[in-house]
Enzyme design. Structure first.
Site, PDB file in Angstrom:
ATOM      1  N   GLU A 117       0.822  -1.203   0.000  1.00 52.67           N
ATOM      2  CA  GLU A 117       0.000   0.000   0.000  1.00 52.67           C
ATOM      3  C   GLU A 117       0.866   1.266   0.000  1.00 52.67           C
ATOM      4  O   GLU A 117       0.453   2.305  -0.501  1.00 52.67           O
ATOM      5  CB  GLU A 117      -0.918  -0.025   1.234  1.00 52.67           C
ATOM      6  CG  GLU A 117      -2.129   0.869   1.148  1.00 52.67           C
ATOM      7  CD  GLU A 117      -3.205   0.492   2.176  1.00 52.67           C
ATOM      8  OE1 GLU A 117      -4.092  -0.302   1.858  1.00 52.67           O
ATOM      9  OE2 GLU A 117      -3.123   0.976   3.317  1.00 52.67           O
TER      10      GLU A 117
ATOM     11  N   HIS B 166       7.542 -26.907  -0.413  1.00 51.30           N
ATOM     12  CA  HIS B 166       6.886 -27.996  -1.144  1.00 51.30           C
ATOM     13  C   HIS B 166       5.651 -27.502  -1.895  1.00 51.30           C
ATOM     14  O   HIS B 166       4.790 -28.286  -2.245  1.00 51.30           O
ATOM     15  CB  HIS B 166       6.523 -29.120  -0.174  1.00 51.30           C
ATOM     16  CG  HIS B 166       7.737 -29.805   0.377  1.00 51.30           C
ATOM     17  ND1 HIS B 166       8.085 -31.093   0.048  1.00 51.30           N
ATOM     18  CD2 HIS B 166       8.721 -29.357   1.188  1.00 51.30           C
ATOM     19  CE1 HIS B 166       9.213 -31.416   0.656  1.00 51.30           C
ATOM     20  NE2 HIS B 166       9.614 -30.381   1.362  1.00 51.30           N
TER      21      HIS B 166
ATOM     22  N   LYS C  32     -14.316   1.131  -3.772  1.00 50.32           N
ATOM     23  CA  LYS C  32     -15.354   1.639  -2.863  1.00 50.32           C
ATOM     24  C   LYS C  32     -16.385   2.458  -3.617  1.00 50.32           C
ATOM     25  O   LYS C  32     -17.585   2.300  -3.407  1.00 50.32           O
ATOM     26  CB  LYS C  32     -14.714   2.525  -1.783  1.00 50.32           C
ATOM     27  CG  LYS C  32     -13.969   1.775  -0.709  1.00 50.32           C
ATOM     28  CD  LYS C  32     -13.712   2.756   0.445  1.00 50.32           C
ATOM     29  CE  LYS C  32     -12.532   2.340   1.277  1.00 50.32           C
ATOM     30  NZ  LYS C  32     -12.153   3.389   2.246  1.00 50.32           N
TER      31      LYS C  32
END
Lengths: 444, 444
Positions: free
Chosen positions: A284, A305, A419
């Site tokens: 961010e 793995h 948003k």
């Protein structure tokens, strides 16, 4: 306190990669310490480990003690920086299975960080028959996810304890003066704690945002703050021997050399959510203007793995930063097997920690040989003091890094895009034109 | 059954991107179905949902029923593909908090997938005072992490139940004929299940490797297999309308166009470990010869407040694949607040699922506008049948993708590198020269 090992970086970089960055780092250092760069109004976290509000800190400890005495569960409502820091610290210092293994204190359930009805119903089921409290964390009080969750858990508390009883079980961490949640808290008489104006969400773990849930889980927040303070004092000194300068310089030079992904690797399962916190911090802060290392995290040796193959031989775009805790908490001694069925008797009597250490050393060399530069950061122990130091180290280095990259490390303009679309599609008043345009696109 | 939406991909690609890949896909399809390509000896998973061993499947269900009746906990010992599939399915279909919320069946603890002494001591603490069983999963029986864990939990069982009693609580999933674990199991009389030769670890979730722990957790493995079988029948038909062809074509074209990271996004917290399974599947299959999309995963909407900024505005190297479940399991209705403190009364009476759906639609458009191609995969519900279908879809598409990329999608040569270094540093007999060389490097 922390030890930074860059010995597996230089071979991937041109000579003089350190000294070349000294002027940029000096400027960045001044920006961070002085609050004089882009986003400087959000550098309140820099002096926080020394200059925090003692009166509030004391109230946090009292509230945590009250929660520990009157609640079997604490519901922490918050999203992004309002839950990741607390979850990272609690899990790293206790266990990723904290809610299974906690003994004296309350279970801690994080809610309001998503929109899954199943997940919310699960938390409701887990708390409805036990005594619980709520810590709602939101600067504005209007962010959709936590606001919806707070409507629901507030109603649940009021149903269980009555309106008066509920008030004593709601803790609001919010703006000091304004906003919807602050207004409600003052009106209702909830105890309030402050999300400081000068500290953005991803840098807020050492404010009340993180500290109240952390303390409620039984973590020693005094020691956490001391660790951060020690690191703060060390990192305040400018110069190429400053480990935050070195980390910022190394990752920036590697980015300039074409690397595009940074993988944070830990060897403890309890460290998983520290990786999530770190991803928010760096992603961010740096991911803007088309720039920045993409942050990813792995849990070794498990992920050797799964992601191990890619790291060893996939696209050569990665750097790896390993966080290692020097002193083990507990010990397992590998038992001998008289029949040596698995052929591992050369390990009989060895501690599992010894095996883990060799796995780590061997993995670093293997990845370096595969073309992945490696940064190794060693903290003394998986304890409060070390973790406070680690948090501050990454925060400080992230501020420096952002400035080296010539972005504002303290804003997050891109978070609004989803948003706004969501508000429009939900029919929020004022978004009518955008709603029509979006629905036309979605129907086409 | 599954629905694949590529409407947000084409704008990022040159015209004709689909048809141009038809010849390559046709060849890849034949390789996968016929086992005639590189690694073709490991395509036993392709017909598995139809041709599995019914006798063994029946024994798996009986063993699961026994574990559910005589055990409060099941310790599943395995690493990589020997735990990720089971954990992914159990959590996705129940909850990421399964061990907190399970009711009738046993808790399921995964061990032997790392080298943390603290994590292993935690599982010991959780099981030592309850009735428990162990499912050890290892083709060879000599992989360090699970072998060490098995030494410890076998001893714990024998101490608790005696050598005879322990035998009835150990289930070994291993090679059908040879290997250390198979030898021990035969000698001791453990019930055994098979890790087939023709199925690699990351494709093994629908063999006994995944099915026994999954069934022990109460998941309907019949329905899981049916879902996979339906998808198998659909995907066996060649052609550009085959959704696995389309997914493989889209991600390969985007890779050719310069994308380097694929992010798998889900909207349910319970989906987190499906993302881990998916990362192994694609990362280990494609990440070789310096190629492949780097696989990452996110949990929305939570991570829109952490990784969201980077996805929206960071380096433009990403594509995003969203997995959506069409039908919600449970419902939350957003309560009205007469005072509308948070300003969200435009949502009063709406279901949380409706809000989540608009968040997803809005996020896809926002990310596409930000330059991130989006692939949307919709499964009917978060249930066994859908998940079986999803697993098979990704496996089949991954095989195709690997061949489009001109790698062997079924080997993992890079995983040996760390193991060899680790063995040498641990002093394993036969590694003396390598040990000396590595220690010299480490000391320098």
């Amino acid at each position: 306190m922390l030890n930074l090992d860059l010995s597996n970086v230089a071979q991937f970089l041109p000579g003089g990669w350190r000294t070349g960055q000294e002027p940029g780092l000096r400027k960045a250092h001044d920006y961070v310490l002085g609050g004089t760069g882009a986003g400087g109004e959000y550098t309140g976290w820099v002096r926080l480990p020394a200059d925090y509000d003692r009166e509030e800190f004391d109230r946090i400890q009292k509230a945590a003690a009250k929660i520990r005495s009157d609640s079997k569960a604490l519901v922490v409502i918050g999203i992004g920086g309002s839950y990741l820091g607390a979850r990272a610290v609690i899990e790293t210092l206790t266990s990723n299975n904290y809610n299974l293994t906690h003994k004296d204190g309350p279970a801690v359930y994080f809610a309001g960080n998503g929109l899954s009805a199943d997940a919310m119903n699960e938390v409701i089921e887990l708390v409805k028959d036990v005594d619980f409290s709520v810590n709602v964390i939101s600067k504005s009080g209007t962010t959709t996810e936590p606001a919806v969750a707070f409507r629901i858990f507030k109603a649940l508390l009021e149903e269980k304890y009555g309106k008066e009883g509920a008030k004593g079980r709601i803790y609001a961490t919010t703006d000091a003066k304004r906003g919807a949640l602050k207004g409600l808290a003052d009106k209702e008489g909830y105890e309030t704690f402050v999300v400081p104006d000068a500290v953005g969400g991803r840098y807020s773990v050492l404010t009340a945002v993180g500290l109240l849930p952390i303390a409620a889980a039984g973590v020693d927040i005094d020691a956490l703050m001391s660790g951060a303070r020690e690191e703060m004092e060390l990192l305040a000194k400018p110069g190429m021997d400053n480990p935050a300068w070195q980390y910022a310089a190394a990752r920036h030079a590697l980015y300039d050399a074409g690397k595009r992904i940074e993988i944070l690797a830990g060897y403890e399962p309890s460290f998983r959510f520290f990786g999530e916190w770190w991803k928010q911090l760096f992603g961010e802060s740096e991911g803007k203007q088309g720039k920045g290392l993409f942050p990813a995290s792995v849990e070794f040796t498990a992920d050797l793995h799964s992601m191990g193959q890619y790291i060893q031989q996939g696209e050569r775009l990665m750097i790896e930063t390993v966080v290692r805790f020097d002193t083990a908490r507990s010990k397992i001694t590998i038992p001998d097997d008289p029949e040596n069925v698995d052929g591992l008797n050369f390990l009989s009597g060895r501690s599992l920690g010894f095996v883990a250490e060799q796995a780590m050393r061997g993995t670093i060399l293997a990845h370096v040989d595969g073309g992945v530069p490696n940064i190794l950061l060693t903290a003394p122990a998986r304890d409060e003091r070390s973790l406070g130091g680690l948090i501050y180290f990454f925060e400080f280095a992230c501020g420096l890094s952002g400035y080296l990259l010539e972005v504002n490390p303290f804003d997050q303009p891109g978070v609004e895009a989803y948003k706004n679309n969501m508000y429009a599609l939900l029919g929020k008043p004022g978004y009518e034109a955008q709603k029509a345009a979006l629905e036309k696109r979605l129907d086409s």
